[in-house]
Structures are given as structure tokens and as C-alpha cells.
Scaffold this motif. Structure first.
Motif, PDB file in Angstrom:
ATOM      1  N   PHE A  73     -13.114  -0.542  -8.408  1.00 48.06           N
ATOM      2  CA  PHE A  73     -13.953  -1.502  -8.262  1.00 48.06           C
ATOM      3  C   PHE A  73     -14.875  -0.054  -7.573  1.00 48.06           C
ATOM      4  N   PRO A  74     -16.757  -0.412  -8.452  1.00 46.79           N
ATOM      5  CA  PRO A  74     -17.153   0.887  -7.784  1.00 46.79           C
ATOM      6  C   PRO A  74     -18.258  -0.281  -5.763  1.00 46.79           C
ATOM      7  N   VAL A  75     -17.418  -1.273  -5.455  1.00 46.57           N
ATOM      8  CA  VAL A  75     -17.646  -1.621  -4.954  1.00 46.57           C
ATOM      9  C   VAL A  75     -16.133  -1.838  -3.178  1.00 46.57           C
ATOM     10  N   PRO A  76     -16.132  -1.347  -2.281  1.00 47.30           N
ATOM     11  CA  PRO A  76     -15.216  -1.253  -1.249  1.00 47.30           C
ATOM     12  C   PRO A  76     -14.088  -2.557  -1.341  1.00 47.30           C
ATOM     13  N   GLY A  77     -13.290  -2.499  -0.975  1.00 52.10           N
ATOM     14  CA  GLY A  77     -11.622  -3.468  -0.861  1.00 52.10           C
ATOM     15  C   GLY A  77     -10.980  -3.191  -0.143  1.00 52.10           C
ATOM     16  N   ARG A  78     -10.449  -3.769   0.371  1.00 53.50           N
ATOM     17  CA  ARG A  78      -9.459  -3.516   1.707  1.00 53.50           C
ATOM     18  C   ARG A  78      -7.834  -3.931   0.903  1.00 53.50           C
ATOM     19  N   LEU A  79      -6.596  -2.946   1.211  1.00 55.39           N
ATOM     20  CA  LEU A  79      -5.504  -3.765   0.796  1.00 55.39           C
ATOM     21  C   LEU A  79      -4.535  -4.786   1.600  1.00 55.39           C
ATOM     22  N   TYR A  80      -4.585  -5.900   0.860  1.00 57.48           N
ATOM     23  CA  TYR A  80      -4.419  -6.914   0.565  1.00 57.48           C
ATOM     24  C   TYR A  80      -2.787  -6.656   0.951  1.00 57.48           C
ATOM     25  N   TRP A  81      -1.839  -5.801   0.919  1.00 59.96           N
ATOM     26  CA  TRP A  81      -0.401  -5.919   1.568  1.00 59.96           C
ATOM     27  C   TRP A  81       0.317  -4.149   1.050  1.00 59.96           C
ATOM     28  N   PHE A 130      24.615   2.382  -6.368  1.00 57.20           N
ATOM     29  CA  PHE A 130      25.345   2.718  -5.350  1.00 57.20           C
ATOM     30  C   PHE A 130      23.617   3.169  -5.058  1.00 57.20           C
ATOM     31  N   ALA A 131      22.396   3.195  -4.475  1.00 56.04           N
ATOM     32  CA  ALA A 131      21.405   3.977  -4.159  1.00 56.04           C
ATOM     33  C   ALA A 131      21.012   4.604  -2.974  1.00 56.04           C
ATOM     34  N   TRP A 132      20.586   5.564  -3.666  1.00 57.33           N
ATOM     35  CA  TRP A 132      19.588   6.464  -2.342  1.00 57.33           C
ATOM     36  C   TRP A 132      18.589   5.923  -1.478  1.00 57.33           C
ATOM     37  N   ASP A 133      17.804   4.750  -0.997  1.00 58.47           N
ATOM     38  CA  ASP A 133      16.663   4.313  -1.591  1.00 58.47           C
ATOM     39  C   ASP A 133      15.706   4.355  -0.526  1.00 58.47           C
ATOM     40  N   SER A 134      13.878   5.140  -0.536  1.00 60.79           N
ATOM     41  CA  SER A 134      13.537   5.827   0.058  1.00 60.79           C
ATOM     42  C   SER A 134      12.178   4.395  -0.042  1.00 60.79           C
ATOM     43  N   LEU A 135      11.293   4.339   1.685  1.00 60.85           N
ATOM     44  CA  LEU A 135      10.576   3.943   0.993  1.00 60.85           C
ATOM     45  C   LEU A 135       9.061   4.465   1.372  1.00 60.85           C
ATOM     46  N   SER A 136       8.085   5.133   0.651  1.00 64.41           N
ATOM     47  CA  SER A 136       6.735   5.758   1.119  1.00 64.41           C
ATOM     48  C   SER A 136       5.452   5.198   0.586  1.00 64.41           C
ATOM     49  N   LEU A 137       4.211   5.516   0.738  1.00 69.46           N
ATOM     50  CA  LEU A 137       3.159   4.939   0.189  1.00 69.46           C
ATOM     51  C   LEU A 137       2.317   5.709  -0.539  1.00 69.46           C
ATOM     52  N   ASP A 138       1.637   5.518  -0.805  1.00 66.02           N
ATOM     53  CA  ASP A 138       0.787   6.427  -2.352  1.00 66.02           C
ATOM     54  C   ASP A 138      -0.456   6.153  -1.211  1.00 66.02           C
ATOM     55  N   PRO A 139      -1.347   7.362  -1.728  1.00 65.97           N
ATOM     56  CA  PRO A 139      -2.784   7.535  -0.823  1.00 65.97           C
ATOM     57  C   PRO A 139      -3.817   5.647  -0.160  1.00 65.97           C
ATOM     58  N   ASP A 140      -3.272   4.260  -1.496  1.00 67.14           N
ATOM     59  CA  ASP A 140      -4.465   3.875  -0.241  1.00 67.14           C
ATOM     60  C   ASP A 140      -3.467   2.602   0.255  1.00 67.14           C
ATOM     61  N   GLY A 141      -2.165   3.289   0.482  1.00 63.05           N
ATOM     62  CA  GLY A 141      -0.901   2.688   1.020  1.00 63.05           C
ATOM     63  C   GLY A 141      -0.290   1.340   0.599  1.00 63.05           C
ATOM     64  N   VAL A 142       0.231   1.231  -1.081  1.00 63.19           N
ATOM     65  CA  VAL A 142       0.559   0.949  -1.486  1.00 63.19           C
ATOM     66  C   VAL A 142       1.904   1.332  -1.248  1.00 63.19           C
ATOM     67  N   ILE A 143       2.840   0.364  -1.328  1.00 62.84           N
ATOM     68  CA  ILE A 143       4.213   0.893  -1.325  1.00 62.84           C
ATOM     69  C   ILE A 143       5.530   1.391  -2.657  1.00 62.84           C
ATOM     70  N   LEU A 144       5.732   2.649  -2.292  1.00 61.80           N
ATOM     71  CA  LEU A 144       6.940   2.768  -3.116  1.00 61.80           C
ATOM     72  C   LEU A 144       8.136   2.972  -2.910  1.00 61.80           C
ATOM     73  N   ASP A 145       8.765   2.746  -3.844  1.00 60.46           N
ATOM     74  CA  ASP A 145       9.899   2.259  -3.156  1.00 60.46           C
ATOM     75  C   ASP A 145      10.574   3.237  -4.271  1.00 60.46           C
ATOM     76  N   VAL A 146      11.226   5.014  -4.018  1.00 61.53           N
ATOM     77  CA  VAL A 146      11.076   5.782  -4.854  1.00 61.53           C
ATOM     78  C   VAL A 146      12.904   5.658  -4.299  1.00 61.53           C
ATOM     79  N   PHE A 147      13.432   5.846  -5.918  1.00 59.91           N
ATOM     80  CA  PHE A 147      15.384   5.355  -5.360  1.00 59.91           C
ATOM     81  C   PHE A 147      16.431   6.517  -6.611  1.00 59.91           C
TER      82      PHE A 147
END
Length: 310
Positions: A73-81, A130-147
Motif C-alpha cells: 500500500f502506498p502509505v506507511p504501516g507498522r508491523l503488527y506481529w 522429526f523436524a529440524w526447525d528454525s525461525l527467521s525473519l523476512d525483510p519486513d520482520g514477518v516470521i518464517l518457520d523454515v524446517f
């Protein structure tokens, strides 16, 4: 018929940067582009009057479900979660992607402009999973669970072609895991696993002594992707984010499920206690084209978009 999670809508601050990130990190390709706006979209997407957005739908080549709809969107917003600053907040909070080598995938993710949050950790999901689980963030800080999974031959998740997957699950933080699971199973989902995870506070950045009640749900059919992952932080209550999980704020705004009878689905989810966001509206819905759409607040204020192609 109600589908698995077909599309997840994520608001981003820079569309081309995010498109490049998901292409470089996971090999996602563009499945469609569109501009969203107007009275019908304003009602369904909770857009402020006159606000329009530009969308790009991405996923693995050939994928038809578990897609990612980026919108700017062409107006600023904040990361809500995100980034666990307010990890007690309820709502959609993470995108889960399966890979064949979690360490190599995280390296690609960081090189593409993301950030690693936790080192891969191995945990037992089921007796044969069984899972090898990791948490990362995309460029905006959205959580990515890459496993990365180690699955037994008869496990529903055993089949895998080795590519980074479409969105396998979208995680949602809830106040009551049993109540949330009852809602989604009433839509047709089935339980893949249900367990209380303990002694993982450092991985999930939780206060000492907090357990994670994790219920993973799938829609029976041709795919085990597009699942719902329910997370309740036992002993660590939170609050709904329905007022902030709206455009132009950044993060996961909604998940979309297809139905072949929107009227019947509306009656079902309303009977289950979901609150309508809008009446049915006609929307040109990327990447599917014209559709009859209605959105609802789920049990913890999460936005669910049900659509019937026309």
C-alpha cells in the motif's frame, strides 16, 4: 466443500524487494499481479476508503495452493506481529516452508535480505516424524518457520520432491488451542498431531515454564499443504489484534479458503461463532479472477477470507 489454505495475504513495505526475497530464498515465481481497491475490496479487506494496493501472488512453479499474496500500500504501516516483541499477541504470525536442507535454506534466506532468529533445533513431532526447525525473519520482520523433516515411509508428510514447498502451514497464536481446533475441524480439517511441547522456551523466546500447545491440522484431499498450525502459549495469555491486523499495517493480514457454496459456508462459520467482517461482495481476486468473497473474524480475531469463483 471448503479447501485448505489456498492463499495467505501478507502486507509488505516494498513489493519488489519482497518479491526478490521470496524468489531468491525459496525459488518462488510470480503467479499473478493485480491492483486491489474499490468499495468491494474495501469491505472484504478492511481497506480505508480510497486506499488501493498492488499485489503479487507467488509460490513454487506449478503450485496451485499454499500461495503467498504479497500486497503493498502506498502509505506507511507498522508491523503488527513479528520478531516476538509482542509474542503474547493472538492472530496469524508465521509462514512455514519445508526445505530439504535447513542450513542451506537459511543461508539463502540471509543472503537474500532476511535474518536468522534461531539455530535449527531437532524435536520429535510424532513417533515417525522429526523436524529440524528454525525461525527467521523476512525483510519486513514477518516470521518464517523454515524446517527440514525426517518422516517415516507411512507418515502423511513422507512424500516430498525436495524443493522449497509452498506454504505448508500458517501458524496462529490462540487463547485456547482446543477451542480453535474445534472451529477448524468443523470446517473439515483433521488433526495431524496434537502435543504439548515443553523445554523449548529458548527456541520460542518464551518466559521460563511456558509450554506450547501445538495442534497441526490438515484438510484431507490431494495435498497436505495449506495446513493450520495452532499455537497456545500455556500460562502466557495474550490479546486479539483484529484492530491492528488491517491495511496498511504490515504482516499476515488474512488466509483464503475456497468454497463451492459461499452461502452454506457463511452459515456454517457464523454458526460456529465467527463474526462477519462484510457481506458477500464481488471481487477480482488475484490469482483466481472474479469471485464472490466474504471475510470473517475467526475465534481469536484472525481474518479468514472465503471465496467462491464465479
Amino acid at each position: 466443500m471448503i479447501s485448505e489454505l489456498r492463499v495467505t495475504t501478507v502486507a509488505v513495505s516494498d513489493l519488489e524487494r519482497s518479491r526478490a526475497f521470496y524468489a531468491d530464498a525459496f525459488g518462488y515465481v510470480t503467479h499473478g499481479e493485480a491492483t486491489v481497491g474499490g468499495p468491494a475490496a474495501e469491505a472484504a479487506w478492511q481497506l480505508p476508503e480510497g486506499l488501493t494496493g498492488r499485489t503479487v501472488v507467488m509460490g513454487p512453479e506449478g503450485a496451485t495452493t499454499g500461495l503467498l499474496r504479497l500486497v503493498h500500500f502506498p502509505v506507511p504501516g507498522r508491523l503488527y506481529w513479528g520478531a516476538y516483541e509482542r509474542r503474547q499477541d493472538y492472530g496469524h504470525y508465521a509462514l512455514n516452508v519445508r526445505v530439504d536442507d535447513v542450513n542451506a535454506a537459511v543461508e539463502r534466506l540471509v543472503a537474500a535480505g532476511g535474518r536468522q532468529k534461531s539455530q535449527p533445533t531437532r524435536w520429535t513431532v510424532m513417533d515417525d516424524l522429526f523436524a529440524w526447525d528454525s525461525l527467521s525473519l523476512d525483510p519486513d520482520g514477518v516470521i518464517l518457520d523454515v524446517f527440514q523433516l525426517e518422516a517415516g515411509e507411512t507418515n502423511p508428510l513422507a512424500g516430498y520432491d525436495g524443493r522449497p514447498s509452498e506454504l505448508q502451514t500458517v501458524a496462529i497464536h490462540v487463547s485456547d488451542a482446543r477451542r480453535a481446533a474445534a472451529f477448524y475441524t468443523a470446517l473439515g480439517y483433521e488433526v495431524l498431531y496434537d502435543k504439548l511441547i515443553e523445554n523449548m522456551e529458548s527456541f520460542f523466546r518464551l518466559p521460563p515454564g511456558t509450554g506450547l500447545h501445538n495442534i497441526n491440522l490438515y484438510m484431507p484431499g490431494d495435498t497436505v499443504n495449506g495446513r493450520v498450525e495452532i499455537a497456545q502459549y500455556v500460562g502466557f495469555p495474550g490479546k486479539e489484534q483484529r484492530d491492528t491486523a488491517v491495511p496498511p499495517n504490515l504482516g499476515i493480514l488474512s488466509v483464503s479458503l475456497e468454497t463451492d457454496d459461499l452461502a452454506a459456508t457463511s452459515a456454517l462459520v457464523t454458526g460456529l461463532g465467527a463474526e462477519p467482517v462484510c457481506p458477500p461482495v464481488e471481487v477480482d481476486l488475484p490469482p483466481y479472477g472474479p469471485a464472490l468473497v466474504r471475510t470473517f473474524f475467526g475465534p481469536d480475531g484472525e481474518v479468514l477470507e472465503f471465496y467462491q469463483c464465479t
